[in-house]
Design a protein around this motif. Structure first.
Motif, PDB file in Angstrom:
ATOM      1  N   UNK A 224     -24.446  19.808  -8.242  1.00 32.07           N
ATOM      2  CA  UNK A 224     -24.062  20.897  -7.337  1.00 32.07           C
ATOM      3  C   UNK A 224     -25.158  21.205  -6.330  1.00 32.07           C
ATOM      4  N   UNK A 225     -26.388  20.847  -6.687  1.00 31.15           N
ATOM      5  CA  UNK A 225     -27.520  21.082  -5.789  1.00 31.15           C
ATOM      6  C   UNK A 225     -27.789  19.888  -4.879  1.00 31.15           C
ATOM      7  N   UNK A 226     -26.967  18.835  -4.988  1.00 28.86           N
ATOM      8  CA  UNK A 226     -27.067  17.708  -4.075  1.00 28.86           C
ATOM      9  C   UNK A 226     -28.093  16.659  -4.446  1.00 28.86           C
ATOM     10  N   UNK A 227     -28.372  16.491  -5.733  1.00 23.90           N
ATOM     11  CA  UNK A 227     -29.347  15.487  -6.149  1.00 23.90           C
ATOM     12  C   UNK A 227     -28.895  14.095  -5.706  1.00 23.90           C
ATOM     13  N   UNK A 228     -29.841  13.234  -5.361  1.00 22.75           N
ATOM     14  CA  UNK A 228     -29.520  11.870  -4.942  1.00 22.75           C
ATOM     15  C   UNK A 228     -28.959  11.074  -6.119  1.00 22.75           C
ATOM     16  N   UNK A 229     -28.002  10.207  -5.827  1.00 23.67           N
ATOM     17  CA  UNK A 229     -27.330   9.472  -6.902  1.00 23.67           C
ATOM     18  C   UNK A 229     -28.278   8.574  -7.694  1.00 23.67           C
ATOM     19  N   UNK A 230     -29.414   8.210  -7.113  1.00 28.08           N
ATOM     20  CA  UNK A 230     -30.385   7.395  -7.844  1.00 28.08           C
ATOM     21  C   UNK A 230     -31.009   8.178  -8.999  1.00 28.08           C
ATOM     22  N   UNK A 232     -29.108  10.342 -10.870  1.00 29.12           N
ATOM     23  CA  UNK A 232     -28.042  10.773 -11.782  1.00 29.12           C
ATOM     24  C   UNK A 232     -28.391  10.487 -13.241  1.00 29.12           C
ATOM     25  N   UNK A 233     -28.953   9.304 -13.482  1.00 28.71           N
ATOM     26  CA  UNK A 233     -29.199   8.899 -14.869  1.00 28.71           C
ATOM     27  C   UNK A 233     -30.156   9.853 -15.574  1.00 28.71           C
ATOM     28  N   UNK A 234     -31.108  10.397 -14.843  1.00 33.83           N
ATOM     29  CA  UNK A 234     -32.091  11.281 -15.471  1.00 33.83           C
ATOM     30  C   UNK A 234     -31.426  12.527 -16.048  1.00 33.83           C
ATOM     31  N   UNK A 235     -30.470  13.076 -15.306  1.00 31.87           N
ATOM     32  CA  UNK A 235     -29.798  14.289 -15.775  1.00 31.87           C
ATOM     33  C   UNK A 235     -28.735  13.953 -16.820  1.00 31.87           C
ATOM     34  N   UNK A 236     -28.127  12.774 -16.711  1.00 31.84           N
ATOM     35  CA  UNK A 236     -27.225  12.322 -17.768  1.00 31.84           C
ATOM     36  C   UNK A 236     -28.002  12.122 -19.071  1.00 31.84           C
ATOM     37  N   UNK A 476     -26.525   4.670 -19.007  1.00 31.02           N
ATOM     38  CA  UNK A 476     -26.616   3.412 -18.257  1.00 31.02           C
ATOM     39  C   UNK A 476     -25.543   3.312 -17.165  1.00 31.02           C
ATOM     40  N   UNK A 477     -24.379   3.872 -17.428  1.00 32.96           N
ATOM     41  CA  UNK A 477     -23.333   3.852 -16.400  1.00 32.96           C
ATOM     42  C   UNK A 477     -23.787   4.576 -15.140  1.00 32.96           C
ATOM     43  N   UNK A 478     -24.481   5.695 -15.326  1.00 35.94           N
ATOM     44  CA  UNK A 478     -24.999   6.426 -14.163  1.00 35.94           C
ATOM     45  C   UNK A 478     -26.202   5.702 -13.558  1.00 35.94           C
ATOM     46  N   UNK A 479     -27.016   5.073 -14.384  1.00 39.44           N
ATOM     47  CA  UNK A 479     -28.182   4.345 -13.873  1.00 39.44           C
ATOM     48  C   UNK A 479     -27.759   3.141 -13.036  1.00 39.44           C
TER      49      UNK A 479
END
Length: 504
Positions: A224-230, A232-236, A476-479
Motif C-alpha cells: 500500500x506504501x508503493x514498495x518496489x516489486x524487487x 516483495x519477497x522480503x515482506x512475504x 520464492x514466488x515473490x522473489x
C-alpha cells in the motif's frame, strides 16, 4: 608507544601483511584436515557405520552454509543467483514445448498437466516426495534433531525448503528462537477465537483466525506504501515467519477451547523447539508425543504444488494477496474430505471395523470386510494416491515410529494387518492404479494412541505443518516475480469445436 596500543591487533596485522597468504591458506587446510582425522578417530561411527552415513556426513558438510544463522541473510544471497539462472533458462528454452494436453486431462481436474513451477518439493510416482531433492529417509538422517531426540526438527526442514541447503544445528536453533520471539497473538484474534461457538468446526476457526491476522501483514502494508516489486519477497518472508510462529498458538487455543474447557495454552519457552512448544500448549507432556509431533509436522509439510492446499496458496498469492490471506485460502481447501480430512475418515472406518469384528480379527474376516466395503460402492480409506504408485514413504516412516514405540497397540496391529491384506484385494478387484497405503492410513492411529482422540481436530495439525512448504514457496514466488495465474478455460461446446467433434 601510545597508551592505547593493542599488541594483539598489531600482531594480527603483522601476521597477515608479512606471511604469504597462499602458504597460510595451505597451513589452514592442513590444520582442518588434521581436525577431521581426529574427529573421525574419536567418532568412528560417523565414518564407518555404513556407506550411507558417510555419504550423509559429506552431503551435510557440503550443503550446510554456516556463515550465518539468519535465514533472511541467506535468502538475500541466494535470490539474485536464482533469478539470473531462471532468466537465462527462459531466454534459451522459453518457447520449448514440454507436453500435450488431452480432453481427458481437462475434464479430469487437470491431473497430470505440467503447468506450475513449484520449487520446494517434487512428488515422484515411484520414489515419493522429495524435499529439495532429499527423500524422507534422507531428511530423517540429515536434518538436525532436538537433544536426545531421533526425529528431524521441522525448523530444519523449513530451512531446507527455503534455501535448498541442509542447515546446521546453530541455524535450526536460530529458527526456533526466531519463531518463539514472533509467536504472540494480537488480542483481537484471541478474542475472536474465544467467542466462536463450540459447534464451529476447528478448521473453520483455524482459517478465520489466520485471515484475521492479516491485520499484522507487513506485505500488505508495504504494498500500500508503493514498495518496489524487487522487495516483495522480503515482506512475504516476514509475514511467513510471523505466521508460522503464530500457528501453533492459534491451533492450541482452538484445541483448548473445544476440548479442554478453555484452559490456558501457557507461555512460549524460547529455549524449546517449535514442536515442543506446540505439544506443551496442547497440553501433552509425553516426550514421545513431542517426537511424534516433530515427525508429523515434518512429513506433512509439502507435497509439490499441484495438491489443493499448495495450489490454492499459489493461486491466491499470485494476485499479490498477502501470505495470511493466501494461506487461509489454502486451509479452506485442506478442510475438504478429499484432502486433509482423509486421515479422519480412515480412523472412522477403522473404528467401525473394530466395533463390528472385535479385537482379534482373522485375515479371512478382515478380507471379507474389505470386500464388503468395496462391493457397497465405498473405498478403503487411506489406500491409493493420485500420483504415487508405491507405498507412501510418509506411511512407512510412521509405521517405523509405531513399530518402535507402540508395537502392541491393538489399533496399530490392525493397521499392520490391513497393510498385508488390502493391496492384494485391490489388485484382485482390478480398479486401483495404486493399491498401496498413503500417509492418511497411519497418522490418526498414532495421534489416538497418545490420547488425542478428537478426530475433527486432526486436519488443524495438518494445516500447521503444511504452512512450512507453501509459505516457503510463496516467498520464492515473490522473489522470482511469478505473475498472476490465469489459465484459459473453455466451454464444452468450445472444446468440441476445438477438437472437431460433432455436438450431440
Amino acid at each position: 608507544m601510545p597508551s592505547n596500543h593493542n599488541t594483539e591487533t598489531d600482531f594480527v596485522h603483522f601476521f597477515w601483511t608479512q606471511v604469504d597468504l597462499e602458504k597460510t591458506a595451505a597451513l589452514a587446510f592442513v590444520f582442518l584436515l588434521d581436525c577431521m582425522v581426529v574427529l573421525l578417530i574419536l567418532n568412528p561411527f560417523i565414518w564407518w557405520s555404513d556407506s550411507q552415513n558417510a555419504t550423509n556426513f559429506l552431503v551435510a558438510a557440503r550443503n550446510a552454509s554456516a556463515s550465518t544463522t539468519n535465514l533472511k541473510d541467506v535468502l538475500a544471497d541466494l535470490i539474485p543467483k536464482e533469478q539470473t539462472r531462471i532468466k537465462n533458462f527462459k531466454q534459451q528454452y522459453g518457447k520449448t514445448n514440454i507436453g500435450q494436453i488431452s480432453v481427458d486431462m481437462i475434464y479430469g481436474g487437470m491431473r497430470g498437466m505440467k503447468g506450475l513451477v513449484y520449487e520446494t518439493s517434487v512428488l515422484d510416482p515411484d520414489e515419493g516426495i522429495r524435499f529439495r531433492g532429499y527423500s524422507i529417509p534422507e531428511c530423517q538422517g540429515l536434518l538436525p534433531k532436538a537433544p536426545g531426540g531421533e526425529e528431524p526438527l521441522p525448523e530444519g526442514l523449513f530451512w531446507l525448503l527455503v534455501t535448498g541447503q541442509v542447515p546446521t544445528e546453530e541455524q535450526v536453533t536460530w529458527v526456533s528462537k526466531e519463531w518463539a520471539k514472533r509467536a504472540a497473538l494480537p488480542s483481537h484474534v484471541v478474542t475472536m477465537l474465544d467467542n466462536f461457538p463450540t459447534n464451529l468446526h476447528p478448521m473453520s476457526q483455524f482459517s478465520a483466525a489466520i485471515t484475521a491476522l492479516n491485520s499484522e501483514s507487513s506485505f500488505a502494508r508495504a504494498y500500500s506504501e508503493g514498495v518496489h516489486k524487487s522487495k516483495y519477497w522480503e515482506f512475504a518472508y516476514e509475514d511467513s515467519m510471523d505466521l508460522i510462529a503464530k500457528l501453533p498458538c492459534i491451533a492450541a487455543k482452538i484445541y483448548r477451547n473445544l476440548y479442554r474447557e478453555g484452559s490456558s495454552i501457557g507461555a512460549i519457552d524460547s529455549n524449546l523447539d517449535w514442536s515442543h512448544n506446540f505439544s506443551n500448549m496442547l497440553g501433552y507432556s509425553d516426550a514421545q508425543f513431542t517426537e511424534l509431533m516433530r515427525l508429523y509436522l515434518t512429513i506433512h509439510s509439502d507435497h509439490e504444488g499441484g495438491n489443493v492446499s499448495a495450489h490454492t496458496s499459489h493461486l491466491v498469492g499470485s494476485a499479490l494477496s498477502d501470505p495470511y490471506l493466501s494461506f487461509s485460502a489454502a486451509m479452506n481447501g485442506l478442510a475438504g474430505p478429499l484432502h486433509g480430512l482423509a486421515n479422519q475418515e480412515v480412523l472412522v472406518w477403522l473404528t467401525a471395523l473394530q466395533k463390528e469384528l472385535g479385537g482379534e480379527v482373522s485375515d479371512e474376516k478382515m478380507r471379507d470386510y474389505i470386500w464388503n466395503t468395496l462391493k457397497s460402492g465405498r473405498v478403503v480409506p487411506g489406500y491409493g494416491h493420485a500420483v504415487l504408485r508405491k507405498t507412501d514413504p510418509r506411511y512407512t516412516c510412521q509405521r517405523e515410529f509405531a513399530l518402535k514405540h507402540l508395537p502392541s497397540d491393538p489399533m496399530f496391529k490392525m493397521v499392520a494387518q490391513l497393510y498385508k491384506i488390502v493391496p492384494n484385494v485391490l489388485l484382485e478387484q482390478g480398479k486401483a492404479k495404486n493399491p498401496w497405503p498413503n500417509v492418511d492410513a497411519h497418522s490418526g492411529v498414532l495421534l489416538q494412541y497418545y490420547g488425542m482422540s478428537e478426530m475433527n481436530y486432526y486436519t488443524v495439525l495438518f494445516g500447521v505443518s503444511r504452512a512450512l512448504g507453501v509459505l516457503a514457496q510463496l516467498v520464492w514466488s515473490r522473489a522470482l516475480g511469478f505473475p498472476l495465474e490465469r489459465p484459459k478455460s473453455m466451454s464444452t461446446d468450445g472444446l468440441m469445436t476445438l477438437v472437431g467433434a460433432k455436438s450431440g
